[in-house]
Design an enzyme around this catalytic site. Structure first.
Site, PDB file in Angstrom:
ATOM      1  N   GLU A 175      15.409  76.595  -1.815  1.00 49.58           N
ATOM      2  CA  GLU A 175      15.574  75.291  -1.145  1.00 49.58           C
ATOM      3  C   GLU A 175      15.471  75.399   0.374  1.00 49.58           C
ATOM      4  O   GLU A 175      16.330  74.900   1.116  1.00 49.58           O
ATOM      5  CB  GLU A 175      16.906  74.647  -1.563  1.00 49.58           C
ATOM      6  N   GLU A 294      15.921  74.645 -11.233  1.00 49.61           N
ATOM      7  CA  GLU A 294      17.267  74.035 -11.210  1.00 49.61           C
ATOM      8  C   GLU A 294      17.147  72.642 -11.774  1.00 49.61           C
ATOM      9  O   GLU A 294      16.365  71.830 -11.254  1.00 49.61           O
ATOM     10  CB  GLU A 294      17.860  73.985  -9.795  1.00 49.61           C
TER      11      GLU A 294
END
Length: 501
Positions: A175, A294
């Site tokens: 991320e 995720e």
């Protein structure tokens, strides 16, 4: 009032793609009680000689998880992998900045590789591209994958691991677009670093596969430009781009909530289009596939997490207690992966134990299966083979954020080797059962094995340590004769219809 009914046609020639078993992967981060009190608790009466909880190992084995991402997550962006190897008495305690806890480093790379073997899973290892970069990454892969005769491979041997771990799937950071990330980077900064780090890692082991970070969610202001720029700079080096997405029902609107997998499908299609645009721009023959590493429901624990005191060891963070409607959405998300099996090749339910997880434990006590355990388990076990495209004729509804939402989500997987055909279906109707007629004439000689049903009259029902309110039952009214299947799908239900030749 028009009576609801649905029809489906399945043909073994209507193939989407072979299902990569890694779409049933999961995730263990050094976060909350995922590691300490989750997979690892040396003082627990059911722990093995390495301190791993055998009750948790047995539950993970039931899920048949093929690959587990580790060690993060946000945590990896300030993690020094060297802290987690060597004699435990010499490992440092660190401030873990992502979740503001104390990391003891009792569990590290070698211990996790051992645990993964115990649950029959491969490791998807992440490297720190927040505070570190090329040097730490090439040293780590030398430590894990090189046989011997160099500093880091011999260091692994000194630590008691003669043979390399041979970890073949690697995440280049986590991320990196997020302002919450230690070492956040622009797409240009990240794309350049990912490319150069990946090149160095593939010099050490040319057989690895690399996952580049995409956007942290489809709502990020830089989506999908972040993917486009990252891939433009690293296309020849990386093999996958990551997607992350979580959903919640904060407005308590179940009909709208159960439609959110349509948003996930749109996210997948947009990232796929972005990958193919860069492929065309580079005149490349290489296809970048997707790693949805995720995904889950995450919102129940948001308020309680605000009350946690910082700088303690393994506090109960992100401990969502899932209800039945959460299991239905998880089922629809898994169906969405199967519907996109041509491009989604890996995925990781985040996470596996205690932290937004299908498995919950008590420190020193028992463990239990959350509601979401079952659709995850069913697809992992029965969803291996070729994903087929069902031709579905089904009524639709409009919700607050979505229009033309099919009342049924469906996927089918055909395993020619075992002669099995499995149909996965979610009925989203809040009050009515749905009759379903399926044309199976393409599957000559197939007969019904069972119709597994997950249903509860209360969509807010939860499982606890002492009471499993939501668990699978058999629907004994489904029939299959002469290539024609008839089923009655209960309102708000998860269904697994299994046939065998």
């Amino acid at each position: 009032m028009k009576k609801l009914k649905a029809t489906m046609t399945l043909d073994q020639h209507f193939k989407i793609a072979e299902v990569d078993k890694r779409i049933y992967g999961s995730f263990i981060e050094h976060l909350g009680r995922a590691v300490y009190g989750g997979i690892y608790e040396p003082d627990h009466p059911e722990s093995d000689n390495q301190g791993f909880r055998t009750d948790v190992i047995n539950l993970v084995k039931q899920l048949q998880v093929p690959i587990v991402r580790y060690p993060g997550g946000n945590m990896v962006s300030a993690y020094n992998w060297e802290d987690g190897v060597g004699p435990k008495a010499e490992r440092p305690r660190r401030l873990e900045l992502a979740w503001r806890t104390i990391e003891t480093n009792e569990v590290g790379t070698n211990e996790f590789a051992d645990w993964a073997k115990k649950v029959n899973a491969d490791v998807m290892m992440a490297v720190n591209l927040g505070t570190r970069g090329i040097d730490a990454a090439r040293n780590l892969i030398e430590y894990t994958n090189h046989p011997s005769g160099t500093y880091y491979s011999d260091l692994r041997r000194q630590h008691g691991y003669e043979s390399p771990h041979n970890i073949k799937t690697w995440c280049l950071g986590n991320e990196m677009d997020g302002p919450w990330q230690v070492g956040q980077k622009t797409a240009y900064e990240y794309g350049r670093l990912a490319n150069e780090t990946g090149k160095a890692m593939k010099q050490v082991d040319p057989d690895i596969e690399l996952v580049a970070c995409g956007s942290s969610s489809s709502t990020m202001p830089t989506f999908p430009e972040y993917e486009a720029t990252t891939l433009d700079l690293s296309y020849d080096t990386v093999d996958y781009i990551s997607l992350h997405q979580y959903y919640g029902n904060r407005s308590n609107d179940t009909a709208n909530y159960l439609a959110k997998n349509l948003d996930m499908a749109h996210f997948i299609k947009t990232v796929t289009a972005t990958c193919d645009y860069i492929k065309a721009k580079h005149r490349s023959k290489k296809t970048i596939n997707l790693s949805f590493d995720e995904w889950n429901v995450w919102y129940h624990s948001n308020d309680q997490d605000k009350q946690i005191e910082p700088w303690v060891v393994a506090p109960p963070q992100l401990e969502d207690h899932y209800n039945f409607e959460d299991a239905l959405l998880v089922g629809s998300m898994l169906i969405t992966f199967l519907q996109n099996a041509d491009r989604v090749k890996m995925a990781a339910m985040a996470q596996l134990v205690n932290v937004i997880a299908p498995i919950m434990t008590e420190n020193g006590g028992g463990s239990f299966k959350q509601t979401i355990f079952y659709p995850y388990m069913h697809t992992s076990i029965f969803g291996r083979g070729v994903s087929l495209k069902p031709i579905l004729n089904v009524p639709k509804y409009d919700a607050r954020d979505f229009t033309d939402v099919p009342y049924l989500d469906a996927a089918a997987v055909h395993n020619e080797e075992t002669g099995e055909l499995t149909i996965f279906i979610v009925n989203k109707h809040l009050s009515e059962a749905m009759p379903l007629e399926v044309d199976l004439r393409s599957f000559t000689g197939y007969s019904l094995v069972e119709h597994i049903e997950l249903y509860h009259e209360d969509v807010k029902a939860v499982n606890t340590m002492t009471h499993e309110a939501v668990k699978p039952q058999l629907n004994t009214f489904t029939t299959c004769e002469l290539g024609h299947l008839s089923a009655q799908l209960k309102q708000t239900s998860w269904n697994v219809i299994r046939l065998k030749k």
